[in-house]
Design a protein around this motif. Structure first.
Motif, PDB file in Angstrom:
ATOM      1  N   LYS A   1       0.832  -1.207   0.000  1.00 29.72           N
ATOM      2  CA  LYS A   1       0.000   0.000   0.000  1.00 29.72           C
ATOM      3  C   LYS A   1       0.864   1.254   0.000  1.00 29.72           C
ATOM      4  O   LYS A   1       0.396   2.339  -0.310  1.00 29.72           O
ATOM      5  CB  LYS A   1      -0.930   0.001   1.207  1.00 29.72           C
ATOM      6  CG  LYS A   1      -1.973  -1.108   1.170  1.00 29.72           C
ATOM      7  CD  LYS A   1      -2.889  -1.025   2.378  1.00 29.72           C
ATOM      8  CE  LYS A   1      -3.897  -2.125   2.505  1.00 29.72           C
ATOM      9  NZ  LYS A   1      -4.335  -2.849   1.391  1.00 29.72           N
ATOM     10  N   THR A   2       2.138   1.093   0.368  1.00 31.89           N
ATOM     11  CA  THR A   2       3.099   2.187   0.291  1.00 31.89           C
ATOM     12  C   THR A   2       4.347   1.685  -0.424  1.00 31.89           C
ATOM     13  O   THR A   2       4.683   0.495  -0.341  1.00 31.89           O
ATOM     14  CB  THR A   2       3.508   2.721   1.680  1.00 31.89           C
ATOM     15  OG1 THR A   2       4.169   1.671   2.386  1.00 31.89           O
ATOM     16  CG2 THR A   2       2.325   3.228   2.466  1.00 31.89           C
TER      17      THR A   2
ATOM     18  N   GLU B   1      -1.659   3.737  -4.790  1.00 30.83           N
ATOM     19  CA  GLU B   1      -2.786   2.842  -5.070  1.00 30.83           C
ATOM     20  C   GLU B   1      -2.277   1.511  -5.622  1.00 30.83           C
ATOM     21  O   GLU B   1      -1.325   1.478  -6.403  1.00 30.83           O
ATOM     22  CB  GLU B   1      -3.742   3.476  -6.092  1.00 30.83           C
ATOM     23  CG  GLU B   1      -4.521   4.651  -5.577  1.00 30.83           C
ATOM     24  CD  GLU B   1      -5.537   4.252  -4.520  1.00 30.83           C
ATOM     25  OE1 GLU B   1      -6.130   3.164  -4.624  1.00 30.83           O
ATOM     26  OE2 GLU B   1      -5.725   5.050  -3.586  1.00 30.83           O
ATOM     27  N   GLU B   2      -2.927   0.437  -5.226  1.00 28.78           N
ATOM     28  CA  GLU B   2      -2.555  -0.890  -5.705  1.00 28.78           C
ATOM     29  C   GLU B   2      -2.567  -0.939  -7.231  1.00 28.78           C
ATOM     30  O   GLU B   2      -1.702  -1.546  -7.848  1.00 28.78           O
ATOM     31  CB  GLU B   2      -3.518  -1.939  -5.137  1.00 28.78           C
ATOM     32  CG  GLU B   2      -3.156  -3.350  -5.554  1.00 28.78           C
ATOM     33  CD  GLU B   2      -4.067  -4.406  -4.949  1.00 28.78           C
ATOM     34  OE1 GLU B   2      -4.217  -5.454  -5.592  1.00 28.78           O
ATOM     35  OE2 GLU B   2      -4.605  -4.185  -3.856  1.00 28.78           O
ATOM     36  N   SER B   3      -3.529  -0.260  -7.848  1.00 32.29           N
ATOM     37  CA  SER B   3      -3.641  -0.282  -9.312  1.00 32.29           C
ATOM     38  C   SER B   3      -2.454   0.404  -9.987  1.00 32.29           C
ATOM     39  O   SER B   3      -2.187   0.163 -11.158  1.00 32.29           O
ATOM     40  CB  SER B   3      -4.942   0.383  -9.760  1.00 32.29           C
ATOM     41  OG  SER B   3      -4.959   1.751  -9.382  1.00 32.29           O
TER      42      SER B   3
ATOM     43  N   GLU C   1       1.865   9.111  -9.495  1.00 32.15           N
ATOM     44  CA  GLU C   1       1.226   8.936  -8.190  1.00 32.15           C
ATOM     45  C   GLU C   1       2.267   8.980  -7.070  1.00 32.15           C
ATOM     46  O   GLU C   1       2.046   9.589  -6.027  1.00 32.15           O
ATOM     47  CB  GLU C   1       0.449   7.619  -8.151  1.00 32.15           C
ATOM     48  CG  GLU C   1      -0.422   7.525  -6.939  1.00 32.15           C
ATOM     49  CD  GLU C   1      -1.444   6.415  -7.022  1.00 32.15           C
ATOM     50  OE1 GLU C   1      -1.572   5.693  -6.017  1.00 32.15           O
ATOM     51  OE2 GLU C   1      -2.114   6.270  -8.064  1.00 32.15           O
TER      52      GLU C   1
END
Length: 178
Positions: free
Chosen positions: A34-35, A42-44, A165
């Protein structure tokens, strides 16, 4: 069909099932983080960059306000490497002085924050305006070991999504005002 033919056919079918089971082992046995390097992602954004395997390990410096490095390994192979640093100068990723970082370099346009970028087959560099006390720019270099040779356009889009991101998240964490 005679008995010998049926046995051969049964043996062949069993071999196919066995081989399919071995090939089917190409799954992730670890959770997608998650980090990444202390930055929420984001996982995606990170999932397409990660290969199958039993374990994922993150090797990182603590996220500081000036510079840091982090890498992710899967199955003891380096997969993603992130380097960031705050600098006073606006380094253009398309400048000749930065060309050594890239294969098949292309300009990244329309970033979701003020800055400039370039992407290659396995590297992306983003220079983002930072402000907020300290050096005025944040440079993010991301290297993926997977490479982008095949299906370049979709893989570059995945790679870019992760880098954008990550950069946006890092800017928030280190206190960039811009």
């Amino acid at each position: 069909m005679n008995v010998r033919g049926r046995r051969g056919l049964s043996l062949m079918a069993g071999l196919v099932v066995l081989l399919a089971g071995c090939a089917g082992g190409a799954e992730r046995e670890y959770a997608v983080p998650k980090t990444v390097c202390g930055v929420p992602v984001e996982e995606s954004a990170v999932s397409p960059l990660l290969p199958p395997g039993p374990d994922l390990i993150e090797h990182k410096d603590s996220l500081s306000k000036e510079r840091g490095h982090c890498s992710i390994t899967v199955n003891h192979d380096g997969v993603i490497s992130v380097t960031f640093s705050r600098v006073d100068r606006d380094y253009d990723p398309m400048d000749e002085s930065q060309s050594y970082k890239f294969r098949n370099r292309q300009r990244v346009t329309e970033l979701p924050f003020p800055g400039r970028g370039a992407i290659g087959d396995d590297t992306i560099m983003i220079t983002a305006k930072c402000g907020g006390g300290g050096p005025a720019y944040l440079i993010i270099d991301v290297l993926v070991r997977k490479g982008i040779e095949a299906d370049a356009a979709p893989k570059r889009a995945e790679f870019r999504k992760f880098a954008e991101e990550y950069t946006a998240g890092a800017k928030k964490i280190i206190g960039c005002a811009v």
